[in-house]
Design an enzyme around this catalytic site. Structure first.
Site, PDB file in Angstrom:
ATOM      1  N   GLY A 138      55.129  53.436  15.802  1.00  0.00           N
ATOM      2  CA  GLY A 138      55.054  52.725  17.070  1.00  0.00           C
ATOM      3  C   GLY A 138      56.392  52.250  17.606  1.00  0.00           C
ATOM      4  O   GLY A 138      56.557  52.058  18.811  1.00  0.00           O
ATOM      5  N   ASP A 139      57.364  52.061  16.717  1.00  0.00           N
ATOM      6  CA  ASP A 139      58.711  51.637  17.133  1.00  0.00           C
ATOM      7  C   ASP A 139      59.712  52.269  16.170  1.00  0.00           C
ATOM      8  O   ASP A 139      60.477  51.571  15.503  1.00  0.00           O
ATOM      9  CB  ASP A 139      58.817  50.112  17.126  1.00  0.00           C
ATOM     10  CG  ASP A 139      60.095  49.616  17.806  1.00  0.00           C
ATOM     11  OD1 ASP A 139      60.740  50.411  18.511  1.00  0.00           O
ATOM     12  OD2 ASP A 139      60.452  48.437  17.616  1.00  0.00           O
ATOM     13  N   PHE A 140      59.702  53.593  16.134  1.00  0.00           N
ATOM     14  CA  PHE A 140      60.501  54.339  15.153  1.00  0.00           C
ATOM     15  C   PHE A 140      61.961  54.398  15.598  1.00  0.00           C
ATOM     16  O   PHE A 140      62.453  55.418  16.092  1.00  0.00           O
ATOM     17  CB  PHE A 140      59.931  55.749  14.974  1.00  0.00           C
ATOM     18  CG  PHE A 140      60.408  56.439  13.726  1.00  0.00           C
ATOM     19  CD1 PHE A 140      59.647  56.405  12.564  1.00  0.00           C
ATOM     20  CD2 PHE A 140      61.618  57.120  13.699  1.00  0.00           C
ATOM     21  CE1 PHE A 140      60.085  57.050  11.409  1.00  0.00           C
ATOM     22  CE2 PHE A 140      62.061  57.770  12.554  1.00  0.00           C
ATOM     23  CZ  PHE A 140      61.295  57.724  11.405  1.00  0.00           C
TER      24      PHE A 140
END
Length: 262
Positions: free
Chosen positions: A179-181
Site C-alpha cells: 500500500g505504501d511501497f
C-alpha cells in the site's frame, strides 16, 4: 506529552531511545535498542495497521507485536525492531542493480501471500472512498504533491483530480499489497529483505499500486529529493526488467496520482 501504560513502561524500562524523523507520516516513532514504539492519532488506518500486522505474523517478515494500547485519541503500538537498514541507505543506493533486484524480490514476496482468506481490502472502492473523505475534509497535503499534478498543465484542484480518478479507474490485478511501497518502508539486510514497516494501507489491491509507488520512490531517492545527495547513472526502468514485466504507464500514472490525495 504522551502517557504510556504500565505495560509499555515495563517493556521499555530505562532503555535509551531516539526519534525517527524519516518519511512523511505524522506519527511519532521512538526507536529503542531492539524495539520501536509508534504513537498515532486514532484513525481507521492506524487501527488497520495493528490488525493487518497480526495477520501477517507468519506470512511475511514484519515487526512482532509486543503491546498495543488505545486511548481516546491515540494508539500505542510497541513492536520488535526490524533488522537491517532502510532500502534507501547509502550502501544500497550506491549499488542500484542490487537494490532494485531486492525491491523486485520484495514485491514478489508480497504477491505470493495467499489472499483467499484475507479480509483486509484496499481495492479502489475503498481507496477512492478514503480519497473522497480526504478531499472533502481538506486533508490533502498540497505542500507535498508532485509539481506537475496541479496548476496550469495539471488538475485544477484535488476535487478535479478525484473526479478524474473515479472516471478513469482501471481494472485491478489483485494481490496482497503493501500500500505504501516506498524505500523507507522496506528494510534490507545483506542480500535479502529483512522486513516491511508502515503497514497501515496494506491489504488486497492492484499489484500496480505497489509497482507505481516503488518506481516513484526510486526516482525521488536517486534524484536526491529527500536529501542533498544525488546518485548518478540510475535507470529506474530496470525495476520492470527485474520483475520481468512490461510497464503499464497508464496504471503507474493512475496510482501515483491517487497517492496525491493521501
Amino acid at each position: 506529552m504522551f502517557i504510556l501504560s504500565d505495560k509499555i513502561k515495563n517493556l521499555i524500562g530505562n532503555e535509551s531511545f531516539s526519534y525517527d524523523d524519516v518519511g512523511m507520516s505524522d506519527s511519532t516513532v521512538i526507536i529503542f535498542i531492539d524495539k520501536v514504539l509508534k504513537i498515532q492519532t486514532v484513525s481507521e488506518e492506524s487501527e488497520h495497521e495493528y490488525e493487518v500486522m497480526k495477520w501477517l505474523q507468519d506470512k511475511l517478515p514484519v515487526p512482532g507485536i509486543l503491546a498495543y494500547e488505545k486511548t481516546d485519541d491515540k494508539n500505542y503500538l510497541l513492536m520488535t525492531k526490524v533488522p537491517g537498514e532502510m532500502s534507501c541507505a547509502d550502501q544500497y543506493m550506491r549499488n542500484p542493480e542490487q537494490l532494485v533486484n531486492l525491491l523486485a524480490e520484495g514485491l514478489k514476496m508480497l504477491w505470493k501471500v495467499d489472499i483467499s482468506n484475507c479480509t483486509y481490502m484496499h481495492r479502489l472502492d475503498e481507496k477512492l472512498q478514503m480519497a473522497k473523505y480526504n478531499v472533502q475534509n481538506n486533508l490533502v497535503d498540497m505542500d507535498n504533491v508532485e509539481l506537475e499534478t496541479f496548476g496550469e498543465n495539471g488538475f485544477q484542484s484535488p476535487e478535479h483530480l478525484l473526479k478524474w480518478l473515479i472516471t478513469n479507474r482501471p481494472e485491478e490485478e489483485l494481490v496482497f499489497s503493501h500500500g505504501d511501497f516506498c524505500l523507507p518502508n522496506v528494510f534490507l539486510s545483506g542480500k535479502k529483505i529483512s522486513g516491511y514497516i508502515d503497514l497501515g494501507r496494506a491489504g488486497i489491491a492492484d499489484r500496480w499500486q505497489d509497482i507505481a509507488l516503488c518506481y516513484r520512490s526510486l526516482l525521488h531517492n536517486f534524484e536526491g529529493k529527500y536529501c542533498d545527495k544525488k546518485y548518478q547513472g540510475f535507470r529506474a526502468d530496470i525495476l520492470f526488467e527485474k520483475l520481468d514485466i512490461v510497464p503499464d504507464w497508464d496504471k503507474i500514472r493512475y496510482y501515483i496520482l491517487l497517492d496525491e490525495l493521501f
